[in-house]
Structure formats: structure tokens, C-alpha cells
Design an enzyme around this catalytic site. Structure first.
Site, short mmCIF file in Angstrom:
data_model
loop_
_atom_site.label_atom_id
_atom_site.label_comp_id
_atom_site.label_asym_id
_atom_site.label_seq_id
_atom_site.Cartn_x
_atom_site.Cartn_y
_atom_site.Cartn_z
N ASP A 16 -8.60 -1.28 -5.52
CA ASP A 16 -8.80 0.07 -6.05
C ASP A 16 -8.02 0.21 -7.36
OD1 ASP A 16 -6.17 0.16 -5.13
OD2 ASP A 16 -6.74 1.18 -3.27
N ASP A 68 -5.52 2.66 -9.52
CA ASP A 68 -4.68 3.86 -9.54
C ASP A 68 -4.31 4.19 -10.97
OD1 ASP A 68 -4.71 4.04 -6.78
OD2 ASP A 68 -2.97 2.74 -6.55
N ASP A 104 7.99 -1.33 -6.23
CA ASP A 104 8.63 -2.34 -5.38
C ASP A 104 8.85 -3.69 -6.06
OD1 ASP A 104 5.87 -2.66 -5.30
OD2 ASP A 104 5.68 -2.48 -3.14
P1 ATP Z 1 -3.39 -3.46 -2.90
O1 ATP Z 1 -4.15 -4.52 -3.61
O2 ATP Z 1 -3.11 -3.77 -1.48
O3 ATP Z 1 -3.92 -2.07 -3.10
P2 ATP Z 1 -1.17 -2.42 -4.36
O4 ATP Z 1 -0.06 -3.10 -5.07
O5 ATP Z 1 -2.08 -1.59 -5.18
O6 ATP Z 1 -1.94 -3.52 -3.58
P3 ATP Z 1 -0.65 -0.08 -2.82
O7 ATP Z 1 -0.18 0.04 -1.43
O8 ATP Z 1 -2.01 0.40 -3.16
O9 ATP Z 1 -0.51 -1.61 -3.21
O10 ATP Z 1 0.44 0.63 -3.75
C1 ATP Z 1 0.20 0.93 -5.10
C2 ATP Z 1 1.46 0.73 -5.92
O11 ATP Z 1 2.49 1.65 -5.50
C3 ATP Z 1 2.09 -0.64 -5.79
O12 ATP Z 1 1.51 -1.55 -6.69
C4 ATP Z 1 3.55 -0.36 -6.12
O13 ATP Z 1 3.74 -0.29 -7.50
C5 ATP Z 1 3.76 1.03 -5.54
N1 ATP Z 1 4.30 1.00 -4.15
C6 ATP Z 1 3.58 0.97 -3.01
N2 ATP Z 1 4.39 0.95 -1.94
C7 ATP Z 1 5.64 0.98 -2.40
C8 ATP Z 1 6.95 0.99 -1.80
N3 ATP Z 1 7.08 0.95 -0.47
N4 ATP Z 1 8.02 1.04 -2.62
C9 ATP Z 1 7.89 1.09 -3.97
N5 ATP Z 1 6.71 1.07 -4.59
C10 ATP Z 1 5.59 1.02 -3.84
MG MG Z 2 -3.75 -0.43 -4.41
#
Ligand code: ATP
Ligand code: MG
Length: 435
Positions: free
Chosen positions: A68, A70, A147
């Protein structure tokens, strides 16, 4: 040795990011979802910063398809809402904008924020609200509250450049997962990050940086303090991304597994089964939550309740129930999913008992039987003595059934007016009447 650019932005809010212009990276607008692009452009046209953020930038830079997209912006939630008719503000502690499109599609737009200072945290902060972030901040602060360095990269729609405040580009090149800040502090703040680290490294085939590994060794058991609901979501992500076996094995190594799974120990055989389940998912066959739970518990279940012709199915159901109970309570698994998982285990037991028992026709038509056979076939790959039996069942299921089964001729059973007894409600696959 890498120079660690991870200074606290609170101490150095003016620090400069590394900026890579359009011709220095591989992200092209054609790879970005059209609706997401429209949102970015509209924010930009209205004088706001508009960045693609998080996992999507990471994945595009790696040449992968993002799950997705963001968006991060300096527009406040109210300003965002004014710009988009289809915008809904969600979230209690931190207001996020959800911009909705046809077909249930939602794009999340978040105002840049920073981690709150300790004195800004609410008094009622409990062990489950580690991830409280409710203060607007600068883009740089927004990068630092994330993170991992590779998750904190921005793609700026105004200049088509990639902006890196945390050294994430270098880590991407080196295929290394690094926590922003001190891993032990960030893991204590939010223990779910430990699971996210294992998951992401497994998904991207990245190496865990040495400090991250130290942090895991120090903080592993703290995972027990994380919110069960969040862990449950992340655990399903492991199955979705085909890394369950790999991550659980690593979690076991760092003392994370037992606290993570609410007491479940697991063993080599169970992980081998999960390996095969992960491979199966690779062929576009998603794992349901019930199947994931049944797979986790099949090994322990078969040890506890070895399939014997003389053991009634009711006993298998009871055993399955007892085994799954603590796990399902810990993760507040819905009754329906728990029931499916239990039925899957009991059906594996029935399959394991052999063919030719009474009630077989009805069992073969039960909706859970094909999935149970699939699960048992995966298990049988590690237990050659079961191979022949599994093949026999497969033949029966794929039409070896000649003519209607005896039961189907009977008049449908009248529905009892009595309130359903506990036993009925927990009933699994149709019971075999023992000869
Ligand atoms: P995916 O491909 O699974 O969507 P993602 O990195 O986009 O991976 P998400 O869970 O959608 O993961 O989270 C979006 C963003 O928010 C992450 O890339 C990170 O920057 C931030 N994030 C998510 N969870 C945390 C956390 N527990 N602590 C700090 N930052 C976080
Ligand atoms: Mg994501």
C-alpha cells in the site's frame, strides 16, 4: 564502518538529510497508484509538503511492489479534510485522514509527527499503549519516530527526489535492517518492533544489524508485554508474507517465541510444517487464520492424541479444544475461527485413523475435509509412513466416491427446538459411530 547519522532530532532539529534527485534513484511515478498520485499533487498544489512515506518508498527502491502507499504531509488533519470531499478523520490519540475511493480502497494521509517527550505522555499510559504518538512534528522528526531506517525514507512529489534523514539509503544498499536510535530503548518503548524486525528482515532477505541483535537478546521476553491484538495482526502478516517458519525459528533463538505465542513452545517438526505451509502460500494460496492456528498446533496435537481407530472423534475434539484454548483466549480469537481450527485438527485425526470407517461419506463431504487433507499432506511430507494413506484419501476425495453416501437418502433431520447444548455448539466434523 558506517557513520551513524542517528542523532536525536530533538537535539539537532536542523540536521540535513541526504537528498537523491530523480536521476539518482529508480522510483518512477508510473509505479505509484493513480489515486495516491492525485492526492500527492493536490496537497502540493495547495502549498503543502506531500511525501510518499514508509514501506512503499522502501519497496519501490528495492524494485518490489508495495502493499500500500502511505502519504505524509505538513497539512493538519483539518486542512486535509477541507481539500478532499471523500476524506474521513480517524484515530483517537492521533488523527489520521483516510481518503476513500471506490471498491473499499483507502489511502492514509498522516500529518508529520514526532515522538512525544516523556512529560507529554498521558498519566494513564499503560503497558499496551507504547505506541502513542500524538504530537505534530517536522518531516525530520517524523523520520526519526519510525522504527527502522529503511522504513523512514521519503519520496517528495514536488521534486521527485528521495529524502533520507536516517541513513536508510545506505542500509538498503547494504541490505541491512537497522533500528532508528538505541534498539533496546526502542524495543522497550514498543516490543512489537522486535517481531516487525524479524518479519521485515525475513521478507526482504536483509541481515539484522549487530546492535539490533543485541537489542533482541536483551529485550526478547518483553514481547509478552505487547498488546495481544497487535501481535496477532503481525503474526498473520508472517503467514501472509510466507516467513512464518523462518521468523518463529529466529524468535525461538532469541527467547521471543514462548512469550510471543502465549506459552506455546513449538518444536522442529512444527517449524518444518510451517516451512511447507509458507511454500504453499507462495503459489497464491492464502492461509486463513484457522489454518495458521491448526498448523501451529498439529504437531503437539498428534502427539497428545495419536490417531487410533478405537479413539472416538469426540475425544480428539476435546483434546483439540484443550490445546487451543489458552492460545485462543490469549489472542481473543473469535469463536468461529477457533471452531474451524479445532475442526481442522479433529479432521486430521480422522484422516490419520485410516479409511473405511463408518460415516466416511459424510466426512468426505464435510467442508473442512479438503483443507484438513491438505494440512495432513504437508505434515506427511515429513512423515513418509503417512504418504500412502494421504494418497488414498486424496483419491476418495477427488471422486473415488461412487454414488450417494448412505446417509444422504435419509430425510433431513428436524431441527431441535431445544436451545443448542454446549456440546452441539462445539461439535466438530461429524462423529464416526464406532463399529
Ligand atoms: P508493509 O509492507 O507491511 O505495509 P510497512 O513498513 O509499510 O510494511 P506498516 O505497518 O504499514 O509497515 O507501517 C507503515 C510505516 O509506519 C512503517 O514503514 C514505519 O515507518 C512506521 N511504523 C509502523 N509501525 C511502527 C512502530 N511500531 N514503531 C515505529 N514506526 C512504525
Ligand atoms: Mg504499509
Amino acid at each position: 564502518m558506517t557513520e551513524h547519522p542517528l542523532i536525536d532530532p530533538g537535539q539537532d532539529p536542523s540536521g540535513e538529510p541526504r537528498i537523491v534527485s530523480r536521476d539518482g534513484h529508480r522510483i518512477s511515478r508510473s509505479q505509484i497508484d493513480e489515486d495516491v498520485l492525485k492526492i500527492l499533487y493536490r496537497l502540493h498544489r495547495n502549498g503543502h509538503l506531500a511525501y510518499l512515506v514508509g514501506g512503499s518508498v522502501r519497496d519501490l527502491l528495492l524494485g518490489r511492489t508495495p502493499k500500500d502507499f502511505d502519504i505524509g504531509t505538513d497539512a493538519t488533519p483539518t486542512q486535509i479534510k477541507r481539500l478532499f470531499r471523500n476524506c474521513f478523520l480517524v484515530g483517537r490519540r492521533f488523527r489520521l485522514a483516510h481518503i476513500r475511493f471506490q471498491g473499499n480502497k483507502v489511502v492514509e494521509v498522516a500529518t508529520f509527527r514526532r515522538s512525544p517527550n516523556p512529560d507529554e505522555l498521558p498519566d494513564d499510559l499503560d503497558a499496551h499503549s507504547h505506541f502513542v504518538e500524538n504530537v505534530f512534528g517536522s518531516p525530520r522528526q517524523d523520520a526519526f519516530r519510525r522504527d527502522f531506517t529503511v522504513n523512514a525514507l521519503f519520496y517528495d512529489i514536488a521534486t521527485f527526489s528521495v529524502i533520507d534523514h536516517v541513513g536508510g539509503l545506505e542500509d538498503l544498499e547494504e541490505r541491512r535492517l537497522r533500528v532508528i536510535g538505541d534498539p533496546a530503548v526502542r524495543f522497550r518503548e514498543d516490543p512489537v518492533r522486535m517481531l516487525r524486525a524479524l518479519e521485515l528482515a525475513a521478507r526482504l532477505d536483509f541481515r539484522l544489524d549487530a546492535e539490533l541483535l543485541d537489542g533482541l537478546r536483551q529485550c526478547g521476553p518483553l514481547i509478552a508485554e505487547a498488546s495481544a491484538a497487535r501481535l496477532r495482526d503481525e503474526i498473520m502478516e508472517l503467514f501472509r508474507h510466507r516467513v512464518a517458519a523462518r521468523v518463529f525459528r529466529q524468535a525461538a533463538e532469541f527467547g521471543l517465541l514462548t512469550p510471543l505465542l502465549g506459552g506455546y513452545g513449538g518444536d522442529g517438526e512444527s517449524f518444518d510444517l510451517l516451512d511447507r505451509l509458507d511454500e504453499r502460500t507462495a503459489s497464491e494460496r492464502p492461509v486463513t487464520e484457522a489454518l495458521a492456528i491448526a498448523a501451529l498446533f498439529l504437531g503437539p496435537f498428534l502427539k497428545r492424541c495419536p490417531p487410533r481407530r478405537e479413539t472416538p472423534v469426540a475425544e480428539a475434539l476435546r483434546e483439540a479444544n484443550e490445546l487451543l484454548g489458552p492460545h485462543c483466549r490469549h489472542f481473543s480469537i473469535a469463536q468461529g475461527i477457533r471452531q474451524q481450527a479445532r475442526e481442522l485438527l479433529a479432521a486430521c485425526f480422522r484422516l490419520g485413523r485410516g479409511t473405511g470407517l463408518r460415516g466416511e461419506g459424510r466426512f468426505l463431504r464435510h467442508p473442512v475435509t479438503p483443507s484438513a487433507l491438505e494440512l495432513l499432506s504437508l505434515w506427511a511430507e515429513g512423515h513418509p509412513e503417512l504418504a500412502e494413506l494421504v494418497q488414498r484419501w486424496a483419491r476418495l476425495l477427488s471422486g473415488g466416491l461412487a454414488g450417494p453416501a448412505p446417509e444422504s437418502g435419509k430425510a433431513p433431520r428436524r431441527r431441535s427446538r431445544r436451545p443448542r447444548s454446549r456440546r452441539r455448539r462445539t461439535a466438530g466434523p461429524p462423529e464416526t459411530k464406532e463399529p
